[in-house]
Design a protein around this motif. Structure first.
Motif, PDB file in Angstrom:
ATOM      1  N   TRP A 101      47.172  40.336  50.640  1.00 22.20           N
ATOM      2  CA  TRP A 101      46.901  40.896  49.433  1.00 22.20           C
ATOM      3  C   TRP A 101      45.346  40.367  49.082  1.00 22.20           C
ATOM      4  CZ3 TRP A 101      46.045  38.340  44.551  1.00 22.20           C
ATOM      5  CH2 TRP A 101      46.004  39.178  43.641  1.00 22.20           C
ATOM      6  N   ALA A 102      45.279  38.853  49.112  1.00 20.85           N
ATOM      7  CA  ALA A 102      43.939  38.214  48.718  1.00 20.85           C
ATOM      8  C   ALA A 102      42.629  39.030  49.592  1.00 20.85           C
ATOM      9  CB  ALA A 102      44.075  36.802  49.044  1.00 20.85           C
ATOM     10  N   TYR A 103      43.362  39.405  50.880  1.00 20.33           N
ATOM     11  CA  TYR A 103      42.151  39.825  51.756  1.00 20.33           C
ATOM     12  C   TYR A 103      41.336  41.113  50.993  1.00 20.33           C
ATOM     13  CZ  TYR A 103      39.903  41.922  56.017  1.00 20.33           C
ATOM     14  OH  TYR A 103      39.379  42.375  56.940  1.00 20.33           O
ATOM     15  N   HIS A 104      42.023  41.722  50.436  1.00 19.45           N
ATOM     16  CA  HIS A 104      41.313  42.885  49.746  1.00 19.45           C
ATOM     17  C   HIS A 104      41.072  42.556  48.237  1.00 19.45           C
ATOM     18  CE1 HIS A 104      42.862  45.454  53.037  1.00 19.45           C
ATOM     19  NE2 HIS A 104      44.175  44.891  52.948  1.00 19.45           N
ATOM     20  N   GLN A 105      40.972  41.547  47.901  1.00 17.17           N
ATOM     21  CA  GLN A 105      40.480  41.199  46.242  1.00 17.17           C
ATOM     22  C   GLN A 105      39.209  40.496  46.376  1.00 17.17           C
ATOM     23  OE1 GLN A 105      42.872  42.486  44.019  1.00 17.17           O
ATOM     24  NE2 GLN A 105      44.065  42.982  45.909  1.00 17.17           N
ATOM     25  N   ASP A 106      38.698  40.323  45.194  1.00 17.07           N
ATOM     26  CA  ASP A 106      37.235  39.783  44.990  1.00 17.07           C
ATOM     27  C   ASP A 106      37.746  38.225  45.012  1.00 17.07           C
ATOM     28  OD1 ASP A 106      34.985  38.597  44.042  1.00 17.07           O
ATOM     29  OD2 ASP A 106      34.890  39.652  42.190  1.00 17.07           O
ATOM     30  N   PRO A 107      36.779  37.288  45.802  1.00 17.64           N
ATOM     31  CA  PRO A 107      37.193  36.053  45.796  1.00 17.64           C
ATOM     32  C   PRO A 107      37.063  35.210  44.683  1.00 17.64           C
ATOM     33  CG  PRO A 107      35.519  36.379  47.420  1.00 17.64           C
ATOM     34  CD  PRO A 107      35.993  37.822  46.830  1.00 17.64           C
ATOM     35  N   GLN A 108      36.123  35.806  43.687  1.00 16.85           N
ATOM     36  CA  GLN A 108      35.830  35.105  42.508  1.00 16.85           C
ATOM     37  C   GLN A 108      36.805  35.640  41.279  1.00 16.85           C
ATOM     38  OE1 GLN A 108      31.787  35.638  41.011  1.00 16.85           O
ATOM     39  NE2 GLN A 108      31.028  36.227  43.226  1.00 16.85           N
ATOM     40  N   ASP A 109      37.808  36.563  41.416  1.00 17.49           N
ATOM     41  CA  ASP A 109      38.955  36.808  40.609  1.00 17.49           C
ATOM     42  C   ASP A 109      39.834  35.674  40.564  1.00 17.49           C
ATOM     43  OD1 ASP A 109      41.105  37.836  39.483  1.00 17.49           O
ATOM     44  OD2 ASP A 109      40.555  39.881  40.079  1.00 17.49           O
ATOM     45  N   PRO A 110      40.177  35.137  39.508  1.00  9.42           N
ATOM     46  CA  PRO A 110      41.247  34.287  39.209  1.00  9.42           C
ATOM     47  C   PRO A 110      42.606  34.689  39.630  1.00  9.42           C
ATOM     48  CG  PRO A 110      39.769  34.732  37.183  1.00  9.42           C
ATOM     49  CD  PRO A 110      39.615  35.646  38.028  1.00  9.42           C
ATOM     50  N   ARG A 111      42.764  35.790  39.732  1.00  9.62           N
ATOM     51  CA  ARG A 111      43.971  35.866  40.310  1.00  9.62           C
ATOM     52  C   ARG A 111      44.111  35.799  41.911  1.00  9.62           C
ATOM     53  NH1 ARG A 111      45.440  41.889  40.282  1.00  9.62           N
ATOM     54  NH2 ARG A 111      43.062  42.090  40.793  1.00  9.62           N
TER      55      ARG A 111
END
Length: 304
Positions: A101-111
């Protein structure tokens, strides 16, 4: 049933993730340091239970009445090991789900950052559970090969509510059992300390996953909801049915088939399952995930 819980926006979940990141930095444990692994398991603690007897699968059956006190104690030990083994197996799956899931997210996003922090928590929990099973002198119990293979498909493909909802079921049914044992002085202190650490840290994970489920269920269409509801129910049912391995009975000298039948037909244990699942099933119902077509699936494993 339509969702009655407040809808969650991405910004709302980000604010929650930021708060949870702060809590993680302030309230995290190191099981290697915070648990006395050298304390005796037997000796002065001989005769202490590893689970409350009323939560053991055979409690209340005719077979339980025939068992010796030593067999009852040993069954609580083996069932604790089976629960912990299933828990660490599913947390391995969760780590892979969160990483994907994290692979597809912005690493700056708190989530995203909170998901990565949760991976760290879960890694420590896996090691803690494995060490606890070893310390109480029990084997690692494996799920059935068919479930193991299906889990490989699930962790490679799950997304949206199907990623987070079954995780909530697995975490929250075990969380309720662990909360009961924390203050039960008849339960072995090693088990209580392991459970205390897990309960504190798991509360953060549950909060994050609940908000993600609420947000995602509000965003997807009707067909996607049906798919998510069915798949989530199936995964939750497979995990719940795997909590107690049939091998625990053979390992304490019982006839495996007789004990499996007794546990399967044990209304007291079915009621314990419903009690363990009471809070999470109420939440899933609020999100529109417990429906006429998923209720029978949850019913098969006594979650409703």
């Amino acid at each position: 049933m339509t969702a009655s819980a407040p809808l969650r926006s991405v910004d709302s979940v980000r604010k929650t993730a930021t708060r949870l990141l702060g809590s993680t930095s302030r309230n995290s444990y190191s099981p290697e340091l915070d648990i006395d692994w050298d304390a005796p398991v037997d000796g002065q603690f001989a005769g202490m239970k590893f689970l409350p007897y009323e939560r053991v699968s055979l409690f209340g059956t005719e077979l339980w009445e025939r068992m010796s006190e030593q067999q009852r104690l040993e069954l609580s030990r083996q069932e604790l090991a089976s629960i912990a083994s299933t828990g660490l197996w599913f947390e391995l799956i969760l780590i892979q789900l969160l990483t994907r899931w994290a692979y597809h997210q912005d690493p700056q996003d708190p989530r995203t950052q909170y998901a990565l922090a949760e991976i760290g928590d879960e890694t420590r929990h896996i090691m803690m559970f494995a060490k606890a099973v070893e310390r109480v002198g029990a084997p690692t119990y494996r799920v059935r090969r068919s479930v193991h293979q299906l889990a490989r498909l699930y962790k490679a493909t799950a997304k949206g509510p199907t990623l987070f909802a079954p995780v909530l079921v697995a975490e929250e049914i075990l969380d309720r059992l662990q909360r009961e044992t924390v203050n039960d002085e008849s339960v072995h202190p090693l088990v209580r300390m392991v459970n205390r650490i897990h309960v504190v840290e798991e509360a953060r994970h549950v909060r994050f996953a609940r908000e993600e489920v609420a947000r995602q269920m509000a965003d997807i269409g009707p067909v996607a909801k049906v798919v998510a509801n069915v798949l989530s129910a199936l995964v939750a049912a497979f995990v719940t049915s795997s909590i107690i391995s049939p091998e625990v009975y053979a390992n304490i000298g019982l006839d495996r088939d007789e004990a499996v039948r007794a546990a399967r037909d044990n209304e007291h244990y079915a009621e314990s399952r419903r009690w363990m699942g009471e809070k999470i099933m109420a939440f899933l119902a609020e999100q529109g995930m417990v429906t006429w077509y998923t209720r029978p699936i949850y019913g098969l494993v006594h979650l409703v």
